[in-house]
Structures are given as structure tokens and as C-alpha cells.
Design a protein around this motif. Structure first.
Motif, PDB file in Angstrom:
ATOM      1  N   LYS A 190       1.079  83.305 -26.407  1.00 39.11           N
ATOM      2  CA  LYS A 190       0.151  83.111 -25.289  1.00 39.11           C
ATOM      3  C   LYS A 190      -1.014  82.236 -25.746  1.00 39.11           C
ATOM      4  O   LYS A 190      -1.155  81.963 -26.940  1.00 39.11           O
ATOM      5  CB  LYS A 190      -0.364  84.451 -24.763  1.00 39.11           C
ATOM      6  N   ASP A 191      -1.832  81.786 -24.799  1.00 34.42           N
ATOM      7  CA  ASP A 191      -3.012  80.997 -25.121  1.00 34.42           C
ATOM      8  C   ASP A 191      -4.037  81.872 -25.832  1.00 34.42           C
ATOM      9  O   ASP A 191      -4.103  83.086 -25.615  1.00 34.42           O
ATOM     10  CB  ASP A 191      -3.652  80.432 -23.851  1.00 34.42           C
ATOM     11  N   GLY A 192      -4.878  81.242 -26.657  1.00 34.19           N
ATOM     12  CA  GLY A 192      -5.935  81.990 -27.320  1.00 34.19           C
ATOM     13  C   GLY A 192      -6.697  81.138 -28.314  1.00 34.19           C
ATOM     14  O   GLY A 192      -6.359  79.971 -28.562  1.00 34.19           O
ATOM     15  N   ILE A 193      -7.749  81.737 -28.901  1.00 31.62           N
ATOM     16  CA  ILE A 193      -8.552  81.092 -29.937  1.00 31.62           C
ATOM     17  C   ILE A 193      -8.283  81.835 -31.244  1.00 31.62           C
ATOM     18  O   ILE A 193      -8.519  83.039 -31.341  1.00 31.62           O
ATOM     19  CB  ILE A 193     -10.050  81.111 -29.589  1.00 31.62           C
ATOM     20  N   ILE A 194      -7.796  81.122 -32.230  1.00 34.78           N
ATOM     21  CA  ILE A 194      -7.338  81.734 -33.472  1.00 34.78           C
ATOM     22  C   ILE A 194      -8.491  82.446 -34.193  1.00 34.78           C
ATOM     23  O   ILE A 194      -9.574  81.879 -34.371  1.00 34.78           O
ATOM     24  CB  ILE A 194      -6.722  80.675 -34.405  1.00 34.78           C
ATOM     25  N   THR A 195      -8.230  83.698 -34.618  1.00 33.64           N
ATOM     26  CA  THR A 195      -9.208  84.457 -35.407  1.00 33.64           C
ATOM     27  C   THR A 195      -8.724  84.707 -36.827  1.00 33.64           C
ATOM     28  O   THR A 195      -9.529  84.879 -37.732  1.00 33.64           O
ATOM     29  CB  THR A 195      -9.510  85.812 -34.734  1.00 33.64           C
ATOM     30  N   LYS A 196      -7.407  84.742 -37.032  1.00 31.24           N
ATOM     31  CA  LYS A 196      -6.884  85.026 -38.370  1.00 31.24           C
ATOM     32  C   LYS A 196      -5.478  84.466 -38.491  1.00 31.24           C
ATOM     33  O   LYS A 196      -4.674  84.617 -37.588  1.00 31.24           O
ATOM     34  CB  LYS A 196      -6.860  86.532 -38.617  1.00 31.24           C
ATOM     35  N   VAL A 197      -5.217  83.780 -39.621  1.00 33.38           N
ATOM     36  CA  VAL A 197      -3.876  83.249 -39.896  1.00 33.38           C
ATOM     37  C   VAL A 197      -3.435  83.758 -41.263  1.00 33.38           C
ATOM     38  O   VAL A 197      -4.098  83.502 -42.269  1.00 33.38           O
ATOM     39  CB  VAL A 197      -3.849  81.704 -39.882  1.00 33.38           C
ATOM     40  N   ILE A 198      -2.345  84.518 -41.286  1.00 32.22           N
ATOM     41  CA  ILE A 198      -1.769  84.992 -42.546  1.00 32.22           C
ATOM     42  C   ILE A 198      -0.414  84.307 -42.708  1.00 32.22           C
ATOM     43  O   ILE A 198       0.578  84.735 -42.135  1.00 32.22           O
ATOM     44  CB  ILE A 198      -1.606  86.521 -42.552  1.00 32.22           C
ATOM     45  N   ALA A 199      -0.400  83.208 -43.450  1.00 34.59           N
ATOM     46  CA  ALA A 199       0.824  82.433 -43.656  1.00 34.59           C
ATOM     47  C   ALA A 199       1.400  82.791 -45.019  1.00 34.59           C
ATOM     48  O   ALA A 199       0.891  82.369 -46.049  1.00 34.59           O
ATOM     49  CB  ALA A 199       0.538  80.939 -43.559  1.00 34.59           C
ATOM     50  N   LEU A 200       2.445  83.593 -45.023  1.00 33.07           N
ATOM     51  CA  LEU A 200       3.069  84.019 -46.268  1.00 33.07           C
ATOM     52  C   LEU A 200       4.110  83.015 -46.746  1.00 33.07           C
ATOM     53  O   LEU A 200       4.396  82.926 -47.933  1.00 33.07           O
ATOM     54  CB  LEU A 200       3.713  85.397 -46.085  1.00 33.07           C
ATOM     55  N   LYS A 201       4.684  82.281 -45.804  1.00 28.40           N
ATOM     56  CA  LYS A 201       5.667  81.260 -46.152  1.00 28.40           C
ATOM     57  C   LYS A 201       5.688  80.233 -45.044  1.00 28.40           C
ATOM     58  O   LYS A 201       5.569  80.581 -43.879  1.00 28.40           O
ATOM     59  CB  LYS A 201       7.052  81.897 -46.333  1.00 28.40           C
ATOM     60  N   GLY A 202       5.848  78.975 -45.415  1.00 25.35           N
ATOM     61  CA  GLY A 202       5.827  77.908 -44.423  1.00 25.35           C
ATOM     62  C   GLY A 202       4.528  77.123 -44.501  1.00 25.35           C
ATOM     63  O   GLY A 202       3.668  77.363 -45.355  1.00 25.35           O
ATOM     64  N   GLN A 203       4.370  76.173 -43.603  1.00 25.57           N
ATOM     65  CA  GLN A 203       3.202  75.296 -43.588  1.00 25.57           C
ATOM     66  C   GLN A 203       2.271  75.686 -42.451  1.00 25.57           C
ATOM     67  O   GLN A 203       2.642  75.654 -41.292  1.00 25.57           O
ATOM     68  CB  GLN A 203       3.642  73.832 -43.431  1.00 25.57           C
ATOM     69  N   LYS A 204       1.045  76.079 -42.803  1.00 26.53           N
ATOM     70  CA  LYS A 204       0.069  76.516 -41.806  1.00 26.53           C
ATOM     71  C   LYS A 204      -0.412  75.304 -41.014  1.00 26.53           C
ATOM     72  O   LYS A 204      -0.905  74.333 -41.573  1.00 26.53           O
ATOM     73  CB  LYS A 204      -1.103  77.219 -42.502  1.00 26.53           C
ATOM     74  N   ILE A 205      -0.264  75.395 -39.691  1.00 31.71           N
ATOM     75  CA  ILE A 205      -0.617  74.274 -38.812  1.00 31.71           C
ATOM     76  C   ILE A 205      -2.008  74.449 -38.204  1.00 31.71           C
ATOM     77  O   ILE A 205      -2.717  73.489 -37.973  1.00 31.71           O
ATOM     78  CB  ILE A 205       0.437  74.126 -37.684  1.00 31.71           C
ATOM     79  N   VAL A 206      -2.375  75.701 -37.924  1.00 34.83           N
ATOM     80  CA  VAL A 206      -3.659  75.959 -37.265  1.00 34.83           C
ATOM     81  C   VAL A 206      -4.570  76.725 -38.204  1.00 34.83           C
ATOM     82  O   VAL A 206      -4.145  77.276 -39.211  1.00 34.83           O
ATOM     83  CB  VAL A 206      -3.456  76.765 -35.960  1.00 34.83           C
ATOM     84  N   ARG A 207      -5.853  76.770 -37.839  1.00 33.50           N
ATOM     85  CA  ARG A 207      -6.819  77.526 -38.618  1.00 33.50           C
ATOM     86  C   ARG A 207      -7.766  78.269 -37.675  1.00 33.50           C
ATOM     87  O   ARG A 207      -7.717  78.073 -36.458  1.00 33.50           O
ATOM     88  CB  ARG A 207      -7.612  76.610 -39.550  1.00 33.50           C
ATOM     89  N   GLU A 208      -8.604  79.105 -38.242  1.00 38.02           N
ATOM     90  CA  GLU A 208      -9.531  79.908 -37.445  1.00 38.02           C
ATOM     91  C   GLU A 208     -10.405  79.017 -36.571  1.00 38.02           C
ATOM     92  O   GLU A 208     -10.927  77.992 -37.024  1.00 38.02           O
ATOM     93  CB  GLU A 208     -10.413  80.748 -38.370  1.00 38.02           C
ATOM     94  N   GLY A 209     -10.549  79.399 -35.308  1.00 41.62           N
ATOM     95  CA  GLY A 209     -11.374  78.639 -34.373  1.00 41.62           C
ATOM     96  C   GLY A 209     -10.605  77.667 -33.513  1.00 41.62           C
ATOM     97  O   GLY A 209     -11.131  77.164 -32.518  1.00 41.62           O
ATOM     98  N   ASP A 210      -9.336  77.401 -33.865  1.00 40.88           N
ATOM     99  CA  ASP A 210      -8.526  76.471 -33.069  1.00 40.88           C
ATOM    100  C   ASP A 210      -8.097  77.135 -31.751  1.00 40.88           C
ATOM    101  O   ASP A 210      -7.769  78.323 -31.727  1.00 40.88           O
ATOM    102  CB  ASP A 210      -7.279  76.054 -33.838  1.00 40.88           C
ATOM    103  N   TYR A 211      -8.082  76.340 -30.680  1.00 36.49           N
ATOM    104  CA  TYR A 211      -7.543  76.816 -29.400  1.00 36.49           C
ATOM    105  C   TYR A 211      -6.071  76.412 -29.340  1.00 36.49           C
ATOM    106  O   TYR A 211      -5.719  75.262 -29.576  1.00 36.49           O
ATOM    107  CB  TYR A 211      -8.297  76.188 -28.230  1.00 36.49           C
ATOM    108  N   VAL A 212      -5.210  77.388 -29.068  1.00 37.25           N
ATOM    109  CA  VAL A 212      -3.777  77.109 -29.023  1.00 37.25           C
ATOM    110  C   VAL A 212      -3.212  77.522 -27.672  1.00 37.25           C
ATOM    111  O   VAL A 212      -3.762  78.380 -26.983  1.00 37.25           O
ATOM    112  CB  VAL A 212      -3.018  77.857 -30.145  1.00 37.25           C
ATOM    113  N   LYS A 213      -2.114  76.889 -27.306  1.00 36.36           N
ATOM    114  CA  LYS A 213      -1.434  77.199 -26.056  1.00 36.36           C
ATOM    115  C   LYS A 213      -0.105  77.884 -26.336  1.00 36.36           C
ATOM    116  O   LYS A 213       0.447  77.779 -27.436  1.00 36.36           O
ATOM    117  CB  LYS A 213      -1.209  75.918 -25.244  1.00 36.36           C
ATOM    118  N   LYS A 214       0.403  78.559 -25.337  1.00 35.80           N
ATOM    119  CA  LYS A 214       1.668  79.274 -25.448  1.00 35.80           C
ATOM    120  C   LYS A 214       2.773  78.304 -25.877  1.00 35.80           C
ATOM    121  O   LYS A 214       2.910  77.214 -25.325  1.00 35.80           O
ATOM    122  CB  LYS A 214       2.031  79.915 -24.109  1.00 35.80           C
TER     123      LYS A 214
END
Length: 386
Positions: A190-214
Motif C-alpha cells: 500500500k502507499d505510505g512514508i517509509i519509517t524502517k527498512v530491514i534489508a537482510l538480502k537483496g538491494q535496498k531501493i528505498v530509505r526512511e522518509g521516502d514516499y512509496v506507492k502500492k
């Protein structure tokens, strides 16, 4: 020989004549490339540019300098700004030095483990405040902490500027068996503003504060280099939390219309066979003008054994329309109850409510309430990479 040269573009219809005249005049041209039917570009020494302009005039061509290279051009730009350049170099050196030092360590994911215990283990492994980033081998540090603290099952260390982000997963549950060979992306539900990203494997695309869409990719299973060239396809693992919002609007008229059941009921029973054929043993006609309809379905059982026959019971409850004059307070209270009832069903269980806002509009004949709830919730899900 001077190393100062320029890159020139010529536009015109007599390009061959232009080149011949330049060569006859002793002008050195190199890296000659045709851009289009009417355009060419080449490199030449800057001292010959005046002659080139004369030849261009003879052949009705236009001349444009694309680039200038060489010490003389750099000196002309900088000779009056020497103090600024020296200061800029010193400032850049300090920025470079300070940007390669760890100034803060952020730990997340530890529910039971003491943060000081993790920091102590990281320090023993070389990751501490003041450590030089280029001397850190993050994978070796991760392995060292895993050996030192048995309560940690997974640890991921990433560097974000001068901050070291340490994400841990504690050994609180048996590990889930995951098919790591199947390539997956982690995307937003869903849409939202990122507060926390826990990337255990893979390439992190977004970071805290980013607005993302579904549907937007949050952690990519496609690992790329700095030029966005794919290097590896894997299964992205991790969780992403975001600030999301839920809204509800309710209106209640002061001349309130509602429905009330009369107590009269009609019941209709029929059976659905495996071939979808309907058997209605006792047809019933519903003559109610206004009614509530409730359907119950259950499998027919014989001696406790379920048969592939479905018994359907339809209940029809007669109701009538009534009117009631509400006060403003009664209308507000009813609207708030309806909104709270709706939020109790639409809000995910156990989420953290960050903010609640109410707006109300009161007119002559109605009350309108709008409620906005902001929460923090997990929005990530796995999607297979096609």
C-alpha cells in the motif's frame, strides 16, 4: 607541443570542402566524426581557431565550440580564484576525511537483547565510533558478532554516510525454511512514508522518509552495480515499515431515518447438488417490501459424514422505515460510534497509532464527521521476479 585543444562542431552543406580547405591551410584535425548529414565534429589546437572561422565563413558553415581541454583553459578560469580554490581543496579534504569516519551506530531489531551488549561486541570486532570506514570488513564483523552472541541468528551491517546501521534478528523462533533459489522482490502492499527498512538480502531501493506507492519495489532481488548493470538475481529478504493513513467520513441528518424489524420472518430452504442443480422441496414466496436477507450454508451430514450436498437457508426479516429527530450532540455521538466501529474492522491488529485527527461540519440539517488515523505498519510483501 601544446596540449591545449578544443572540440569543434561544424554545421553546413559543404563539409567536404571545409575539411579540404582546413587541411590545405595546415590545420591539424583529429578524431573527425560525422554526426549527421550536415554536422561533423573534431578536435583541433586552439591556436588555429581563427583560421577555422575564416574557412567556415567561406563555406557557409556554422562553428560551435563543444569543449575546451588543456592547462591554459583551466588556468584562465582559476588564476583569479586561487585562494578560493585552496580553501575549497582544504574543505574538500576535511569533508572527505570526516565522511569516511563512523560517527554513529544505529541498532534495530533487538527486542530482548541489550543494545550495550551488541555495541560491545561490535567494538571488539572493529566497528565503533571513530572507526575508519575503508578499514572495515563488514562481513567479517557480522561473522564475529554471530560467534560472540549466540542469541543473534542474523545480523546485517550497512553504512549510510557516517552512520552504521546494524539490523539483527534474534533467535526467538525456529528458522523458517525459505527457497532462496526463487528470485523475489519485496514490494509495497500500500502507499505510505517509509519509517524502517530491514534489508537482510537483496538491494535496498528505498530509505526512511521516502514516499512509496502500492506495488513499488522496496528491496530488489536484482543486484546491480553503480551503473545499474545487473550482477545477480536472488531472493530479497527483509521487512519494510511505513507510516500509513486510514480515513472515514460519516454523515447523520438531524431528521434521522432508520429501519426497524417488525418481527415477521420468512425462511426458505433448498439444496445444491454437486452438479450445481438446485432442489427446492418447499418453494416460499417473499412478499416483504423492505427486508434484511441472511444466508446460511452448510454441508449435509449423514452419521457425521459430510456429503457433497449444500443446504442453503435464506432468512428474510421484514423491516419498516422510521424517522427520529436528533439533537446535534446525538448526531455527533452516532457518527463517532459508526466511525470507531469501522476503524475497528479496517485497522490491522496490533499496529502503532501515531496520530488521530477529527474534523466536523455542522449545518442546519446534518452533521458530518471525518476521522484520519495515521499508523505505522508493515507494508512489505514478496513478489516473484518474472
Amino acid at each position: 607541443m601544446t596540449k591545449n585543444y578544443i572540440t569543434v562542431e561544424i554545421e553546413g552543406l559543404q563539409l567536404e570542402k571545409f575539411i579540404n580547405l582546413a587541411v590545405e591551410s595546415g590545420i591539424s584535425l583529429w578524431n573527425v566524426k560525422r554526426i549527421s548529414f550536415t554536422n561533423i565534429k573534431f578536435n583541433m589546437y586552439d591556436k588555429d581557431f581563427k583560421m577555422i572561422r575564416k574557412i567556415a565563413k567561406k563555406t557557409n558553415c556554422r562553428v560551435k565550440i563543444l569543449n575546451k581541454k588543456g592547462p591554459i583553459f583551466l588556468f584562465k578560469k582559476l588564476h583569479r580564484r586561487i585562494f578560493f580554490i585552496v580553501g575549497l581543496m582544504c574543505f574538500s579534504s576535511l569533508i572527505y576525511i570526516f565522511s569516511n569516519i563512523i560517527w554513529s551506530i544505529q541498532i534495530s531489531g533487538n527486542k530482548y537483547l541489550n543494545e550495550s551488549l551488541i555495541l560491545k561486541s561490535l567494538s571488539k570486532s572493529g566497528l565503533k565510533i571513530g572507526a575508519y570506514k575503508k578499514k572495515l570488513n563488514l562481513r567479517d564483523i557480522e561473522n564475529s558478532v554471530l560467534k560472540d552472541i549466540k542469541e543473534i541468528s542474523i545480523i546485517t551491517i550497512t553504512l549510510d554516510g557516517t552512520k552504521a546501521k546494524v539490523e539483527v534478528v534474534e533467535r526467538t523462533m525456529p528458522p523458517t525454511i525459505i527457497d532462496t533459489e526463487k528470485p523475489m522482490n519485496i514490494v509495497a502492499e500500500k502507499d505510505g512514508i517509509i519509517t524502517k527498512v530491514i534489508a537482510l538480502k537483496g538491494q535496498k531501493i528505498v530509505r526512511e522518509g521516502d514516499y512509496v506507492k502500492k506495488g513499488q519495489v522496496l528491496i530488489s532481488g536484482i543486484i546491480t552495480d553503480s551503473q545499474n548493470i545487473p550482477l545477480e538475481v536472488t531472493r530479497a529478504l527483509g521487512e519494510v515499515y511505513a507510516r500509513t493513513w486510514y480515513e472515514s467520513i460519516k454523515e447523520f441528518y438531524l431528521n434521522y431515518k432508520y429501519f426497524e424489524r417488525t418481527g415477521r420472518e420468512v425462511k426458505k430452504v433448498y439444496f445444491i447438488l454437486p452438479n450445481n442443480k438446485i432442489i427446492d422441496l418447499k418453494p416460499v414466496v417473499n412478499n416483504f417490501t423492505l427486508y434484511d436477507k441472511i444466508i446460511n450454508k452448510e454441508n449435509v451430514k449423514v452419521f457425521g459424514i459430510k456429503l457433497p450436498i449444500v443446504k442453503v437457508t435464506e432468512h428474510y426479516y421484514e423491516k419498516v422505515e422510521k424517522n427520529k429527530k436528533l439533537s446535534y450532540n446525538e448526531a455527533l455521538e452516532m457518527a463517532l460510534k459508526e466511525i470507531d466501529k469501522e476503524f475497528s474492522t479496517i485497522l490491522p491488529k496490533g499496529v502503532k497509532i501515531l496520530d488521530e485527527k477529527y474534523d466536523k461540519i455542522i449545518t442546519k440539517d446534518k452533521v458530518r464527521i471525518r476521522k484520519l488515523v495515521v499508523i505505522e505498519e508493515k507494508i512489505s510483501k514478496e513478489v516473484e521476479i518474472k
